[in-house]
Design an enzyme around this catalytic site. Sequence first.
Site, PDB file in Angstrom:
ATOM      1  CB  SER A   9       2.006  -8.100   2.406  1.00  0.00           C
ATOM      2  OG  SER A   9       0.897  -7.919   1.555  1.00  0.00           O
ATOM      3  CG  HIS A  34      -1.245  -7.519   5.972  1.00  0.00           C
ATOM      4  ND1 HIS A  34      -1.900  -6.649   6.793  1.00  0.00           N
ATOM      5  CD2 HIS A  34      -1.395  -7.053   4.709  1.00  0.00           C
ATOM      6  CE1 HIS A  34      -2.408  -5.671   6.047  1.00  0.00           C
ATOM      7  NE2 HIS A  34      -2.117  -5.881   4.778  1.00  0.00           N
ATOM      8  CG  ASP A  36      -3.203  -6.923   1.470  1.00  0.00           C
ATOM      9  OD1 ASP A  36      -2.005  -7.104   1.210  1.00  0.00           O
ATOM     10  OD2 ASP A  36      -3.598  -6.106   2.327  1.00  0.00           O
ATOM     11  CG  MET A  38      -7.583  -6.032  -2.512  1.00  0.00           C
ATOM     12  SD  MET A  38      -6.261  -5.791  -3.746  1.00  0.00           S
ATOM     13  CE  MET A  38      -4.822  -5.884  -2.670  1.00  0.00           C
ATOM     14  CG  HIS A  67      -5.667  -4.191   4.500  1.00  0.00           C
ATOM     15  ND1 HIS A  67      -4.579  -3.738   3.783  1.00  0.00           N
ATOM     16  CD2 HIS A  67      -6.523  -3.159   4.598  1.00  0.00           C
ATOM     17  CE1 HIS A  67      -4.789  -2.460   3.467  1.00  0.00           C
ATOM     18  NE2 HIS A  67      -5.968  -2.101   3.953  1.00  0.00           N
ATOM     19  CG  MET A  69      -7.596  -2.678   1.015  1.00  0.00           C
ATOM     20  SD  MET A  69      -6.081  -2.903   0.086  1.00  0.00           S
ATOM     21  CE  MET A  69      -5.633  -4.533   0.675  1.00  0.00           C
ATOM     22  CG  MET A 138      -3.684   2.133   3.535  1.00  0.00           C
ATOM     23  SD  MET A 138      -3.042   0.471   3.713  1.00  0.00           S
ATOM     24  CE  MET A 138      -2.394   0.183   2.058  1.00  0.00           C
ATOM     25  CG  ASP A 174      -0.338  -2.403   4.153  1.00  0.00           C
ATOM     26  OD1 ASP A 174      -1.493  -2.866   4.146  1.00  0.00           O
ATOM     27  OD2 ASP A 174       0.552  -2.777   3.354  1.00  0.00           O
ATOM     28  N   GLY A 175       2.692  -0.744   2.949  1.00  0.00           N
ATOM     29  CA  GLY A 175       2.869  -0.331   1.545  1.00  0.00           C
ATOM     30  C   GLY A 175       4.273   0.180   1.284  1.00  0.00           C
TER      31      GLY A 175
END
Length: 215
Positions: A9, A34, A36, A38, A67, A69, A138, A174-175
């Site tokens: 990540s 990966h 992220d 947002m 990803h 979001m 998630m 993921d997380g």
Amino acid sequence: MNGNLICPSMMCADFSNLEKEVTSLETAGADIFHLDIMDGSFVPNFGMGLQDVKAIRGATKHLIDVHLMIANPGEYVEMFAELGADIIYFHPEADQHPARTVDKIRKNDKQVGIALNPGTAVSTVEELLPLVDFVMVMTVNPGFSGQTYLPYVDKKIKQLVESKAKLGYQVMVDGAISPQKIAELSQIGVDGFVLGTSALFGKKEPYSELISKYK
Ligand code: DX5
Ligand code: ZN
């Protein structure tokens, strides 16, 4: 070797040395980077920017996923396809027409992933499951690294693993994925692991030692 897909990540990486981070993770055996993204609306935070996607794309030939979001992800498929993402994950919770977004990603010759929030039931995305390549569960509420794993999600993971062969997708998580969780979830058939601060970044061991343990 369990054949686990290891997905660093990159929002947890050392941004003062991004290219070096990418190269050492690649050498260490990482499979998919990966990223992220947002928007401060679908999630109360801002992740990586378009420049970061460009920089990482330019630093590796490995697979990159984004990803998303973000609200209305369908409007941004072309943007991330052009930036060089190989896999585009979006949240059906943020999209009035998720099947249309799946089509858009396909039309841009990218692999399709849906990411499901902890509170999202599998039944709400049943129609999408046969259409996608990846289902990412998630295991924290999205938006921040360093959170705590939500154990109630394990039931949903098992449910998705059960139908993955029939419906043709891979299951990713993921997380807050710890080394223990990698071992446990790999055992039950999870295919890929997004790793941030719980198992990869900020540790004393080198990436190569950690990733060889997890694969
Ligand atoms: C959270 C992100 C994750 C996160 C993982 O919204 O999607 O990728 O960065 O980091 P850890 O492992 O620290 O939870
Ligand atoms: Zn993520």
